[in-house]
Scaffold this motif. Structure first.
Motif, PDB file in Angstrom:
ATOM      1  N   LEU A 148     -17.204 -48.809 -12.262  1.00  0.00           N
ATOM      2  CA  LEU A 148     -17.877 -49.919 -12.841  1.00  0.00           C
ATOM      3  C   LEU A 148     -17.770 -50.037 -14.268  1.00  0.00           C
ATOM      4  N   LYS A 149     -17.824 -51.225 -15.001  1.00  0.00           N
ATOM      5  CA  LYS A 149     -17.860 -51.198 -16.457  1.00  0.00           C
ATOM      6  C   LYS A 149     -19.031 -50.514 -17.033  1.00  0.00           C
ATOM      7  N   VAL A 150     -18.474 -49.817 -18.158  1.00  0.00           N
ATOM      8  CA  VAL A 150     -19.294 -48.874 -18.922  1.00  0.00           C
ATOM      9  C   VAL A 150     -20.818 -49.654 -19.115  1.00  0.00           C
ATOM     10  N   GLN A 151     -20.619 -50.685 -19.657  1.00  0.00           N
ATOM     11  CA  GLN A 151     -22.127 -51.339 -19.951  1.00  0.00           C
ATOM     12  C   GLN A 151     -22.916 -51.745 -18.669  1.00  0.00           C
ATOM     13  N   VAL A 195     -18.468 -41.334 -17.105  1.00  0.00           N
ATOM     14  CA  VAL A 195     -19.085 -42.273 -18.166  1.00  0.00           C
ATOM     15  C   VAL A 195     -18.768 -42.278 -19.509  1.00  0.00           C
ATOM     16  N   PHE A 196     -18.246 -41.020 -20.079  1.00  0.00           N
ATOM     17  CA  PHE A 196     -17.969 -40.630 -21.310  1.00  0.00           C
ATOM     18  C   PHE A 196     -16.546 -41.235 -21.508  1.00  0.00           C
ATOM     19  N   CYS A 197     -16.233 -42.029 -22.643  1.00  0.00           N
ATOM     20  CA  CYS A 197     -14.957 -42.772 -22.954  1.00  0.00           C
ATOM     21  C   CYS A 197     -14.019 -43.347 -21.709  1.00  0.00           C
ATOM     22  N   HIS A 198     -15.029 -43.973 -21.148  1.00  0.00           N
ATOM     23  CA  HIS A 198     -14.595 -44.761 -19.951  1.00  0.00           C
ATOM     24  C   HIS A 198     -13.439 -45.875 -20.343  1.00  0.00           C
ATOM     25  N   ASP A 199     -12.517 -45.901 -19.164  1.00  0.00           N
ATOM     26  CA  ASP A 199     -11.463 -46.775 -19.117  1.00  0.00           C
ATOM     27  C   ASP A 199     -11.767 -48.089 -19.431  1.00  0.00           C
TER      28      ASP A 199
END
Length: 451
Positions: A148-151, A195-199
């Motif tokens: 899922l998108k990081v936001q 989730v850290f430095c997500h694609d």
């Protein structure tokens, strides 16, 4: 806003606070809003259910109706998360019995801040089985939907914090805060790798850009930033801000947002210590921000942008909105924003001078002074080395004299021993002569007495 010709970098208290005047700290990454106001603003803008029709009576929406709409939207999102992770849109069941629920609250009342091991023991106990199941279900689902998108992941984590904290609404706020800090550490230590430095975001590219920009300012001196730094008359054994540089670099090795904030707080405290040791005057907020900018430029922390965004997205809101950690984190964000917009006027340099330094065509005079200090220190070391050599030569000469003196003493002792032996021989010979001379006399006396 940022600079002053006499004191260097300045930032007023109003610039650190939220634009909505809610009393919490704002952040440049939130366009000057605090985390709460920024999330509510982002959700109101991005909500498909927002009513965009013009008002028929041409009167603005009252604040109470605005708050009611925002609360209903937030409640809908939280209920969606609960349904998504626990299978029910309502609050997690508490039909176990009021007595067992009271026992759970009593067990968590004795939990101390920082006692993460004790929290894990309580969470694994039988009365906390439902709480543990909620955490496990949330972690498993987040890992399964890590694409899922990081936001969106950030929204889920923040909603989980809020819904989980409702289970402890009977406890004092300070105790709930302590519990939620342990919950954050448990959750985010597991989710860090997902989730850290997500694609889905460009954090990695921004990290590289920020790192290159910081590296291009390696010529900036403390004097240009207005940082109180020891002068030539002050003996300095090293950079007084080295502990702060080490602390900010350690931030990247931590996983939980609160641990990263602890590194920021530790770095900031070392900055104050370095400022207090570099000047007789007490450090103020302007000096602190200047010192923090200097530390960031010298440290060039790895993945600084990603670490800041990670804390913003997945940290507990109260850690960023107020308190010591919120103040230090806000100043760090201001320091990064200052570096991203750093130009000649900010350093009291003309555009030509700034361009010359960026192209390595000029060397700061302060840098020459530091080189002169280094040269003077080197000469002092050489002088000390010469003195040490003279001391070593004196020690060697003293050792030789001592050795010669010992040999002379041994020689005199040997001579005295020989002379003593000769005297003893003479005395022995004289004693024998005396004895021989006295023997005939005694014999004649004996014969006369016999007659």
């Amino acid at each position: 806003m940022w600079t002053d010709k006499q004191r260097g970098i300045r930032v007023s208290k109003e610039e650190l606070l939220c634009k909505n005047a809610c009393g919490y700290y704002g952040n440049p990454l939130w366009q000057g809003f605090c985390s709460k106001c920024w999330r509510e603003r982002a959700r109101s803008v991005g909500s498909p259910r927002q009513d965009t029709r013009p008002s028929t009576d041409k009167s603005p929406l009252t604040f109470s109706k605005f708050e009611e709409k925002k609360n209903s939207e937030k409640g809908r999102r939280i209920n969606t998360v609960r349904k998504f992770f626990w299978g029910s849109p309502s609050t997690p069941k508490r039909q176990e019995s009021s007595e067992s629920y009271t026992n759970v609250l009593k067990a968590y009342q004795s939990l101390e801040p920082g006692d993460f091991t004790g929290f894990l023991k309580l969470l694994r106990s039988a009365p906390s089985q439902r709480l543990q199941s909620q955490c496990t279900a949330f972690l498993n689902t987040m890992e399964a939907y890590h694409d899922l998108k990081v936001q969106k992941q950030s929204d889920f984590v923040q909603d989980f914090y809020q819904s989980f904290a409702e289970c402890f609404r009977g406890l004092p706020e300070a105790q709930v805060t302590c519990i939620m800090e342990h919950v954050e550490k448990l959750i985010m230590t597991r989710l860090h790798k997902w989730v850290f430095c997500h694609d889905s975001c460009d954090d990695e590219q921004k990290d590289l850009a920020l790192q290159r920009r910081i590296r291009s300012f390696n010529w900036v001196t403390p004097q240009m930033l207005g940082v109180p730094f020891p002068d030539k008359k002050t003996e300095v054994t090293g950079d007084p801000f080295l502990p702060a540089i080490t602390a900010i670099i350690e931030m990247d090795a931590k996983r939980a947002p609160q641990d990263k904030l602890a590194c920021v707080s530790k770095c900031s405290q070392h900055v104050f210590e370095g400022l207090s040791g570099s000047s007789t005057e007490p450090a103020n907020a302007d000096d602190f921000l200047s010192g923090l900018i200097y530390v960031v430029l010298k440290a060039n922390p790895p993945r600084l942008h990603s670490n800041i965004k990670y804390v913003i997205r997945f940290g507990l809101p109260h850690s960023l909105k107020a308190g010591e950690s919120g103040y230090y984190f806000t100043n760090l964000s201001c320091a990064v924003a200052f570096i991203e917009k750093l130009d000649g006027p900010a350093l009291n340099l003309s555009p030509e001078e700034f361009e010359g330094y960026m192209l390595r065509q000029h060397v700061p005079s302060e840098g020459n002074e530091r080189l002169q200090v280094s040269s003077d220190t080197r000469l002092m070391l050489e002088d000390l080395k010469g003195r040490q050599e003279k001391v070593d030569q004196g020690v060697d000469a003293l050792s030789m004299e001592l050795h010669e003196w010992v040999q002379a003493v041994h020689s005199q002792l040997n001579e005295a021993t020989v002379q003593l032996a000769l005297v003893q021989k003479e005395l022995t010979a004289q004693a024998e002569l005396t004895q021989e001379s006295s023997s005939p006399i005694s014999g004649s006396i004996t014969e006369r007495s016999g007659q």
